[in-house]
Design an enzyme around this catalytic site. Structure first.
Site, PDB file in Angstrom:
ATOM      1  N   GLU A 482       0.833  -1.206   0.000  1.00 18.64           N
ATOM      2  CA  GLU A 482       0.000   0.000   0.000  1.00 18.64           C
ATOM      3  C   GLU A 482       0.868   1.256   0.000  1.00 18.64           C
ATOM      4  OE1 GLU A 482      -2.937  -0.357  -0.820  1.00 18.64           O
ATOM      5  OE2 GLU A 482      -3.101  -2.495  -0.394  1.00 18.64           O
ATOM      6  N   HIS A 488       3.266   6.374  -5.399  1.00 21.99           N
ATOM      7  CA  HIS A 488       2.779   6.704  -6.745  1.00 21.99           C
ATOM      8  C   HIS A 488       1.933   7.988  -6.677  1.00 21.99           C
ATOM      9  CE1 HIS A 488       1.015   4.702 -10.652  1.00 21.99           C
ATOM     10  NE2 HIS A 488       1.812   5.704 -10.928  1.00 21.99           N
TER      11      HIS A 488
HETATM   12 ZN    ZN Z   1      -2.625  -2.780  -4.794  1.00 24.54          ZN
END
Ligand code: ZN
Length: 689
Positions: A482, A488
């Site tokens: 996560e 990201h």
């Molecule tokens: Zn994922």
């Protein structure tokens, strides 16, 4: 009566919060704020829309960029509402979805089905090459136009109305599906009043069951009872029980409850599933696609269901062979212990764990002391620092929706890049599983390109009065996973939020997350943080070696399990619903290809398959496997050059983590790796070839 604060002037969902970086004022938001805020935001957006339509000469700025701005307030409100729908929803909050979802769906349809508006968008699109648009601007034009087309802009008036109706119906079914799963999960309780029934369980699990029981008794105004333990279907309670409890009858009971969640009974999802697949099929048909999977895959790296099926086929045979060997080994193991070689689904984890212990003299529980939650968090931060020069500073004064939520400011080389929320423990108001989400996406809001507010939500082992939260190795992997999604989001450097962060093709979105798991499988990565919570001793080298060898244990079985979900998902969304009589017989029939243990009557996984019926993974579950090829291939590059090699990490940041969906994922990948991914890298990593 609505309270005063629901009026626009004081509704906290409609005001700048005045907090650090305009953080969400969770402490002020009440259930009754959502609908009025949303109605007001929708009205304003529609007025905005009329202005766009009134322009005599549409331009990129006054049409495409204006459209990007159009739903800012709506998106912000929905972000809060739906994130909390998953993370912290009481009955009232859940129920509101039945009102909010159709409102939103209606609003979205009003925009995308407006033919005057579409003409303007289409005009820009047709002239895009002459307008001198490049890079992100060009991608935005193409994406906006495609959004219109995929939502009915090219349909006849009659079909537009049909589509609008379908979308209205679908908008409430997803939340209804999730609500049923949550309620079904919470409705099951396994009460134990004989300590012997807990034999085999690790101490921490027994203590947690004891605390859960006492809390529940207190809630029911009953006296505390030292001889009561409570096991539930939430991961940290369920998994240790299935893995360690010697009482086979209770294991079976628990496994059956977990494997028949929201199937029959009070919160049955069977009819919801059928409605969803029928409506999605109809939607795809209206838009000219053969089925819903083809519709979805148009915006995926894989492109067609043919490609997905042959991708799954390539993995299926080697995985199935290896899984059959894994199963046989477990059977023989049980036979050697007890003279019986029968393995039922509720036996598999139990005997596998003992087999693993025997084979590698390794017990998963030995690892927990080295993975105190706070230590693991420090570890994941250290990774971010070494790889991407990030620092995380705890910050006070940022409101949260629950006392368990932790908040951080994130800096890249000293420069502020975003807010980060972390929410770790199970609650009855929280969905199962783990996920990353945004409260604010990076990108243009109003006239400014803003930094993101990112959150990760998990369901980890809780601390107890005697022990801190000590994570299982799987939980550590989940946290790194996560966190990879969070990177990201946080490292995004895009202009438009609809192209930023994790707004990428879904069979690419698991690359940044899955790649992070690799570092925790390496000594160099573990050495950065894993140390005993009492003695402070570093994780012993031999334990790390065991993790590595044991990580290939039952790789075939795990792979087959994942593939069976991919397979089920793809079948749900490529089959004509007319051919589907009922949820269970369909699942049984589809499962024949991927199943090694017989399906137990009364169990069903589709009815709780939240990814594909309650979330956005319809015809997309294969993405996990697809991205495993990418992450295995990408990580080979790190291994080649050094796990924390600056050049490779910088390339990964610049070509992938910061770029969102501003270019085709294959282009981004090739920019990072210098070539396309090698499809065999995954089978190689799993030891399957
Ligand atoms: Zn994922």
């Amino acid at each position: 009566m609505p309270s005063n604060s629901t009026t626009n002037g004081t509704n906290p969902l409609l005001q700048p919060s005045g907090l650090r970086d305009q953080a969400i004022p969770f402490h002020l938001i009440k259930t009754e704020h959502y609908v009025p805020a949303l109605q007001s935001a929708i009205t304003a957006a529609k007025e905005q829309c009329e202005l766009i339509k009134a322009h005599k000469a549409p331009t990129f700025e006054n049409t495409i960029v204006a459209l990007e701005h159009l739903s800012e307030t709506v998106d912000r409100i929905c972000g809060v509402y739906f994130n909390l729908f998953s993370a912290e929803a009481n009955e009232a909050h859940q129920a509101l979805a039945q009102e909010i979802s159709p409102l939103l769906s209606g609003f979205a349809s009003d925009i995308t089905l407006d033919s005057v508006l579409f003409q303007k968008v289409d005009l820009i699109y047709q002239n895009r090459k002459q307008l001198g648009l490049t890079g992100e601007d060009l991608v935005l034009v193409e994406k906006k136009r495609l959004d219109f087309v995929r939502n009915g802009a090219l349909l006849s008036a009659e079909n537009k109305e049909k589509l609008r109706k379908v979308d209205q119906e679908l908008s409430v079914l997803g939340p209804q599906f999730s609500e049923n799963v949550l309620k079904a999960t919470n409705s099951f309780e396994l009460w134990i009043n004989d300590r012997k029934d807990l034999d085999g369980l690790p101490e921490h699990a027994i203590e947690a069951a004891h605390i859960a029981a006492q809390q529940k008794l207190k809630l029911q105004n009953k006296p505390a009872d030292a001889n009561m333990w409570l096991i539930t279907l939430h991961g940290p309670s369920l998994i240790p029980f299935l893995t360690y409890a010697k009482n086979r009858t209770l294991r079976e009971k628990l496994w059956r409850a977990s494997s028949s969640k929201a199937f029959k009974g009070d919160f049955d999802n069977s009819s919801v599933v059928l409605k969803i697949i029928n409506l999605k099929h109809e939607r795809a048909g209206l838009l000219g696609y053969k089925n819903y999977a083809e519709y979805v895959l148009q915006e995926r790296m894989a492109k067609t269901s043919q490609t997905v099926f042959s991708f799954l086929d390539t993995l299926l045979e080697p995985s199935k062979k290896a899984a059959a060997r894994d199963l046989e080994e477990v059977k023989q193991f049980r036979k050697s212990l007890e003279g019986v070689d029968e393995i039922k689904p509720w036996d598999f984890a139990f005997y596998s764990e003992q087999l693993k212990e025997k084979k590698y003299s390794f017990n998963e529980e030995e690892l927990r002391p080295y993975f105190k939650l706070e230590t693991v968090i420090e570890g994941v931060f250290k990774h971010a620092e070494k790889l991407y020069q990030l620092t995380f500073k705890p910050i006070d004064g940022i409101p949260t929706y629950h006392a368990d939520v932790k908040t951080f400011e994130v800096f890249e080389k000293g420069q502020y890049i975003g807010l980060f929320y972390m929410d770790f423990f199970p609650r009855e108001t929280k969905k199962g599983g783990a996920w990353m989400t945004n409260y604010r996406e990076q990108g243009l809001w109003g006239s400014d390109v803003m930094r993101p507010h990112v959150s990760i939500v998990c369901n980890f082992t809780k601390p107890t009065p005697t022990k801190p939260s000590l994570l299982s190795y799987d939980e550590v992997l989940t946290l790194f996973h996560e966190f990879g999604h969070a990177l990201h989001g946080l490292l995004s450097r895009c202009k438009y939020r609809s192209l930023a962060g994790t707004n990428v093709y879904w069979d690419f979105v698991e690359l940044p997350s899955q790649i992070m798991e690799n570092w925790v499988k390496e000594k160099e990565g573990l050495d950065l943080f894993a140390q005993h919570f009492e003695t402070g001793a570093k994780i012993p080298a031999e334990l790390v070696t065991k993790i590595k060898t044991a990580s290939k244990f039952q790789a075939g079985w795990m792979s087959l399990r994942q593939l069976s979900f991919c397979w089920l998902d793809m079948n749900w969304y490529t089959t004509d619903p007319k051919q589907i009589a009922d949820v269970d017989s369909f699942e049984t029939q589809v499962g024949l290809r991927t199943r090694l243990l017989e399906k137990e009557p009364g169990t069903n996984s589709s009815c709780s398959f939240g990814h594909i019926f309650g979330g956005g993974y319809a015809a997309g579950y294969y993405s996990y496997k697809w991205a495993e090829v990418l992450d295995a291939d990408a990580f080979e590059y790190f291994k080649e050059k050094g796990l924390f090699n600056e050049e490779v990490a910088t390339k990964f940041k610049q070509s992938i983590l910061s770029r969102g969906g501003t270019a085709h994922p294959m282009e981004l990948y090739k920019e990072f790796r210098g070539r396309e991914p090698d499809p065999n890298s995954l089978l190689r990593r799993d030891g399957l070839i």
